[in-house]
Each structure stands twice: as structure tokens, then as C-alpha cells.
Design a protein around this motif. Structure first.
Motif, PDB file in Angstrom:
ATOM      1  N   ARG A 149     -28.354  72.273 -13.635  1.00  0.00           N
ATOM      2  CA  ARG A 149     -27.710  71.566 -12.525  1.00  0.00           C
ATOM      3  C   ARG A 149     -28.721  70.592 -11.927  1.00  0.00           C
ATOM      4  N   GLU A 150     -28.336  69.330 -11.824  1.00  0.00           N
ATOM      5  CA  GLU A 150     -29.259  68.292 -11.354  1.00  0.00           C
ATOM      6  C   GLU A 150     -28.584  67.427 -10.302  1.00  0.00           C
ATOM      7  N   ARG A 151     -29.352  67.124  -9.242  1.00  0.00           N
ATOM      8  CA  ARG A 151     -28.910  66.170  -8.233  1.00  0.00           C
ATOM      9  C   ARG A 151     -29.574  64.830  -8.528  1.00  0.00           C
ATOM     10  N   GLN A 152     -28.772  63.846  -8.868  1.00  0.00           N
ATOM     11  CA  GLN A 152     -29.313  62.574  -9.308  1.00  0.00           C
ATOM     12  C   GLN A 152     -30.001  61.807  -8.188  1.00  0.00           C
ATOM     13  N   SER A 153     -29.640  62.062  -6.950  1.00  0.00           N
ATOM     14  CA  SER A 153     -30.279  61.352  -5.838  1.00  0.00           C
ATOM     15  C   SER A 153     -31.710  61.811  -5.614  1.00  0.00           C
ATOM     16  N   THR A 154     -31.978  63.087  -5.790  1.00  0.00           N
ATOM     17  CA  THR A 154     -33.315  63.637  -5.569  1.00  0.00           C
ATOM     18  C   THR A 154     -34.007  64.059  -6.865  1.00  0.00           C
ATOM     19  N   HIS A 155     -33.289  64.046  -7.981  1.00  0.00           N
ATOM     20  CA  HIS A 155     -33.807  64.463  -9.290  1.00  0.00           C
ATOM     21  C   HIS A 155     -34.254  65.917  -9.287  1.00  0.00           C
ATOM     22  N   ASP A 156     -33.647  66.716  -8.436  1.00  0.00           N
ATOM     23  CA  ASP A 156     -33.915  68.155  -8.447  1.00  0.00           C
ATOM     24  C   ASP A 156     -33.093  68.793  -9.564  1.00  0.00           C
ATOM     25  N   ARG A 157     -33.765  69.527 -10.410  1.00  0.00           N
ATOM     26  CA  ARG A 157     -33.117  70.110 -11.586  1.00  0.00           C
ATOM     27  C   ARG A 157     -33.355  71.607 -11.604  1.00  0.00           C
ATOM     28  N   LEU A 158     -32.282  72.346 -11.781  1.00  0.00           N
ATOM     29  CA  LEU A 158     -32.349  73.801 -11.803  1.00  0.00           C
ATOM     30  C   LEU A 158     -31.567  74.307 -13.003  1.00  0.00           C
TER      31      LEU A 158
END
Length: 232
Positions: free
Chosen positions: A54-63
Motif C-alpha cells: 500500500r503506497e501513498r503517492q503524495s508522501t511516497h510512504d509504502r507499506l
């Protein structure tokens, strides 16, 4: 002896295909799920054959290691990919090892038969990785996904396709070595060296065909002793 072009092409394409297939097998991005309901619009799920991230494209946080709540890994195309993709990598390594032995390993000339067998092995490995990639692509929109989400092809699936095609082309290039084996078997045997009546060849040696013609003009006829192959 120079290494044949078909063998060079096979040895170049097969390692490239192996690298692309390995990346496609391990990277968790066979399918991307975006615009998921009840989730932020910048959230994207990357689904592979081993993991879901799961990735948030705005912050590039990937889990990664997300829970499979929809039974994605229980689907037959995913199961088949989990079995065939690693098997394809093993077969590719075996084929590349055999190809290195057949092309020019500790030998003054390449072993065309061994190289042809390696081509068949690499052709099989390419087909083994192409089948799950094609099946997954066909069932991409049928696999479980949140209702109302947007589905797209991931880069891992594209790399798996490219790697499979390179392995198939490299294997086909190496299988062309069988043609050289067939030519060797069909090649006519050379006739024996002509000898004179007394069992000996002509003692006069010629460095080129022009000397042979000059010798005939000078009166050295071959009525009693025809020339040997060494004279020519």
C-alpha cells in the motif's frame, strides 16, 4: 574459429531475459489498484504474486505485507504464477550453464549439438514464464478487487513479458546450431588423393594454380603421373 552470430545472440538475450524475469517475479507490482472507495485518492495498492503493498503517492510512504482480505492469493492464476515463475528461473539457469559449455568453454571450436540442446532448454524456460504472465493478464480484471476501484497493469507484469520473449528468442537463436550439425552429417566425403601407377604422387609442388598451368605449358604433362591434392 569465430563464435557464430546465433550463439552470441543467444548468450546476450538469455541473461537479459533472466534478469527481467527475476525482477518481475520478485517485485510486487503485477497489478495496480487505485481510486479505492473509502480510501484517500492518492492511495495505490500494488499486488504481486507474493505480496501486496500500500503506497501513498503524495508522501511516497509504502507499506507491504498487507492482509489479503479478498482472497487474491487463492486465485488460480496467482497460484500458477507462484509455481511456474520460480521454476522458469531455475530452468533458465540450467540452460545458460549448458549454453556456456557448448558455445566456447575450454574448446577451440563450439559444440553445436550442446548449444542446440541449451537452446531447447531456454526456449522451454521462456514458455514457462510466458504462460502465467499471459494468463494473469487475461484474468487481470476478473481477480478480486474492491468494488469501484480502477485496475491497471503493473510494471512487474511487463518485465515478465519482456523477459519471457527474450528467453524465447535467445533459445531459438541457439537451436539454430542444430542446422550446423545436420550440414556436417550431410557433407559429402572428399575423394581419396589420386596417385600414380607406382603408388607415389607427383614430386613437384606448386604454390598456386598459375604455377600448375605454367608447368603444363612447359611440357610437364600428367599422362603418367597426375597431380596430387598437395600440388594444388
Amino acid at each position: 574459429m569465430r563464435t557464430p552470430t546465433k550463439m552470441i545472440v543467444g548468450l546476450v538475450l538469455c541473461p537479459c531475459g533472466l534478469l527481467l524475469t527475476l525482477t518481475g517475479t520478485l517485485a510486487p507490482s503485477w497489478r495496480q489498484v487505485s481510486l479505492i472507495p473509502d480510501q484517500p485518492t492518492d492511495v495505490v495498492w500494488d499486488q504481486g504474486i507474493w505480496d501486496i503493498c500500500r503506497e501513498r503517492q503524495s508522501t511516497h510512504d509504502r507499506l507491504c505485507r498487507q492482509a489479503d482480505k479478498l482472497g487474491y492469493f487463492d486465485q488460480v492464476p496467482v497460484r500458477v504464477a507462484q509455481g511456474l515463475m520460480p521454476s522458469s528461473l531455475v530452468v533458465t539457469l540450467v540452460g545458460f550453464l549448458v549454453a556456456s559449455l557448448g558455445v566456447r568453454c575450454w574448446q577451440p571450436e563450439p559444440r553445436h549439438l550442446v548449444a542446440g540442446v541449451a537452446g531447447l532448454v531456454l526456449l522451454l524456460s521462456g514458455l514457462m514464464s510466458l504462460v502465467p504472465s499471459s494468463w494473469y493478464t487475461q484474468q487481470l480484471w476478473a481477480l478480486p478487487a474492491p468494488p469501484g476501484s480502477t485496475l491497471s497493469v503493473g510494471y512487474s507484469l511487463v518485465l515478465s513479458y519482456l523477459g519471457s520473449c527474450m528467453e524465447i528468442l535467445g533459445g531459438l537463436a541457439l537451436t539454430l546450431s542444430f542446422h550446423h550439425c545436420c550440414k556436417e552429417r550431410r557433407a559429402p566425403k572428399l575423394p581419396p588423393t589420386p596417385v600414380t601407377e607406382d603408388g607415389s604422387c607427383s614430386n613437384r609442388a606448386y604454390s598456386n594454380p598459375w604455377d600448375l598451368l605454367e608447368g603444363e605449358q612447359d611440357g610437364h604433362h600428367w599422362e603418367s603421373s597426375p597431380p596430387c591434392d598437395s600440388d594444388l
